[in-house]
Design a protein around this motif. Structure first.
Motif, mmCIF file in Angstrom:
data_model
loop_
_atom_site.group_PDB
_atom_site.id
_atom_site.type_symbol
_atom_site.label_atom_id
_atom_site.label_comp_id
_atom_site.label_asym_id
_atom_site.label_seq_id
_atom_site.Cartn_x
_atom_site.Cartn_y
_atom_site.Cartn_z
ATOM 1 N N SER A 1 -5.833 -2.758 2.709
ATOM 2 C CA SER A 1 -7.155 -1.512 2.865
ATOM 3 C C SER A 1 -6.574 -0.438 4.130
ATOM 4 O O SER A 1 -5.458 -0.049 4.541
ATOM 5 C CB SER A 1 -7.791 -1.968 3.883
ATOM 6 O OG SER A 1 -9.219 -1.039 4.531
ATOM 7 N N ASN A 2 -6.054 0.731 3.212
ATOM 8 C CA ASN A 2 -6.044 1.882 3.906
ATOM 9 C C ASN A 2 -6.608 2.222 5.531
ATOM 10 O O ASN A 2 -7.158 2.917 5.768
ATOM 11 C CB ASN A 2 -6.122 2.752 2.783
ATOM 12 C CG ASN A 2 -4.848 2.953 2.129
ATOM 13 O OD1 ASN A 2 -3.763 2.749 2.061
ATOM 14 N ND2 ASN A 2 -5.283 2.963 0.414
ATOM 15 N N ARG B 1 -7.941 -0.282 7.251
ATOM 16 C CA ARG B 1 -7.745 -0.591 8.821
ATOM 17 C C ARG B 1 -7.352 0.151 9.797
ATOM 18 O O ARG B 1 -6.248 1.075 9.729
ATOM 19 C CB ARG B 1 -6.597 -1.892 8.876
ATOM 20 C CG ARG B 1 -5.120 -1.281 8.283
ATOM 21 C CD ARG B 1 -4.362 -2.783 7.398
ATOM 22 N NE ARG B 1 -2.898 -1.952 8.091
ATOM 23 C CZ ARG B 1 -2.268 -1.355 6.798
ATOM 24 N NH1 ARG B 1 -2.849 -1.464 5.894
ATOM 25 N NH2 ARG B 1 -1.399 -1.301 7.335
ATOM 26 N N LEU C 1 -7.063 -7.501 5.785
ATOM 27 C CA LEU C 1 -6.671 -5.510 5.967
ATOM 28 C C LEU C 1 -5.605 -5.238 5.140
ATOM 29 O O LEU C 1 -5.597 -3.773 5.377
ATOM 30 C CB LEU C 1 -8.137 -4.659 7.304
ATOM 31 C CG LEU C 1 -9.091 -5.291 7.435
ATOM 32 C CD1 LEU C 1 -9.055 -5.074 9.070
ATOM 33 C CD2 LEU C 1 -10.316 -4.901 6.304
ATOM 34 N N THR D 1 1.070 -1.182 0.043
ATOM 35 C CA THR D 1 -0.063 -0.135 0.358
ATOM 36 C C THR D 1 1.105 1.206 -0.042
ATOM 37 O O THR D 1 1.469 1.229 0.450
ATOM 38 C CB THR D 1 -0.423 0.077 1.318
ATOM 39 O OG1 THR D 1 -0.387 0.364 2.324
ATOM 40 C CG2 THR D 1 -1.299 -1.051 1.711
#
Length: 358
Positions: free
Chosen positions: A101-102, A104, A98, A69
């Motif tokens: 996922s930004n 989380r 997650l 990410t």
């Protein structure tokens, strides 16, 4: 422009664009400690420019996530985490991963770390080079700071710009260094084939390898030039190197940390670059570098980076980020990749020469 100049400009522009109280650019060293090489900040914010932060501040699992990410935004440290429902994913019958996922939640110990810095919001954006994590753009704010997706995308774009610039600057530097090394190696090869006397070409080897001293050990004879240990110490060192059973080039910037007898001559030979010409016969080219006493300023005591409670399970980040200075001794300047490549080229030349002139 140099890497540092590029990062200074980027930090200033990102601060102006985002409104963060402080924007830093943080470069990892070989041990994953981070050096703050650029900073733009409000006057009231503490300066971390030039400080080193321990690798435990950004542990391995966190560094791995940055490869997946591009950024991590914490708009407010006092947010309330929301649990996923159901706990088990009905399609997989397992927990939901997650990692990508930004949104989380953040580990409680990291939120505590930010509070200890007196921060209310933070954002970190990766800087990759050759697919590996080179550094981070770290942003701090004293109040909550909610950035839009578009604003976050600008940070990701700037990260790519920095990566491109770093690669270009380093490629240009490597080109110049490579050309210089090839020129020195050519002159060295000519001298070896013309005179075949170690006394004649020691200084060229020292120049090629950027060494303070050189020892040529051939057929039990030792030829030295510059700052080196004594002949007896070199003899013992080559015996130790020969027992390692490897024909690869060996380099160490703190020889005494792996070879205890080197403590006695650490001042003139803290660093070693060993080129095995014929290891079985004890033939080596040894390049030495003198001790380079370094004063490293850390952002807090690195030995207190993590503090465990009495149960040995719960832990907390350090509460102080005051400058803590460490004096590093018995260590030379590190051997660069370009120098190691030049050493490999020299090894090939000498090995070929010995084989053809038996």
């Amino acid at each position: 422009a140099s890497t540092e100049e590029t990062c200074r400009v980027a930090a200033a522009q990102l601060k102006k664009f985002s409104g963060f109280d402080k924007v830093m650019i943080y470069q990892f060293d070989k041990d994953w400690n981070g050096d703050v090489i650029a900073e733009a900040r409000e006057e009231e914010m503490d300066s971390y420019l030039g400080l080193k932060f321990p690798a435990s501040d950004i542990p391995r699992q966190a560094r791995e996530l940055y490869k997946k990410t591009p950024y991590r935004l914490i708009p407010a440290v006092d947010y309330e985490a929301v649990k996923l429902y159901p706990v088990l994913n009905p399609k997989t019958n397992g927990f939901t991963n997650l990692s990508d996922s930004n949104l989380r939640s953040v580990a409680g110990v990291h939120l505590e770390y930010l509070r200890n810095m007196k921060l209310n919001a933070s954002m970190s954006t990766r800087i990759l080079k050759d697919g590996e994590l080179w550094g981070l753009i770290a942003c701090h704010h004293r109040t909550p700071n909610y950035l839009s997706y578009e604003a976050c995308s600008v940070f990701e774009l700037m990260s790519n710009v920095i990566t491109t610039k770093i690669s270009a600057v380093q490629a240009a530097d490597q080109l110049v260094t490579s050309a210089d090394s090839q020129q020195k190696l050519y002159a060295l090869v000519q001298l070896i084939y013309q005179q075949n006397s170690p006394d004649a070409y020691q200084s060229l080897i020292a120049s090629l390898l950027e060494a303070d001293g050189v020892a040529v050990v051939l057929d039990k004879a030792i030829f030295t030039g510059g700052k080196t240990p004594s002949d007896k110490e070199i003899e013992d060192l080559t015996f130790w190197l020969g027992s390692n059973e490897t024909d690869e080039i060996y380099h160490q910037s703190s020889l005494s940390s792996v070879y205890e007898p080197a403590e006695t001559y650490a001042q003139q030979a803290s660093g070693l670059l060993a080129i095995p010409v014929e290891r079985g016969k004890g033939n080596f080219i040894l390049a030495f570098r003198t001790e380079a006493v370094q004063k490293v300023t850390w952002g807090g005591n690195p030995s207190e980076a993590v503090q465990f409670e009495s149960d040995g399970k719960k832990y907390h980040p350090r509460a102080s980020f005051r400058n803590w200075q460490q004096t590093v001794r018995n260590t030379s300047m590190p051997w660069k990749e370009e120098t190691l490549k030049a050493a490999t080229d020299l090894k090939n030349v000498l090995t070929s020469y010995r084989l053809n002139n038996r």
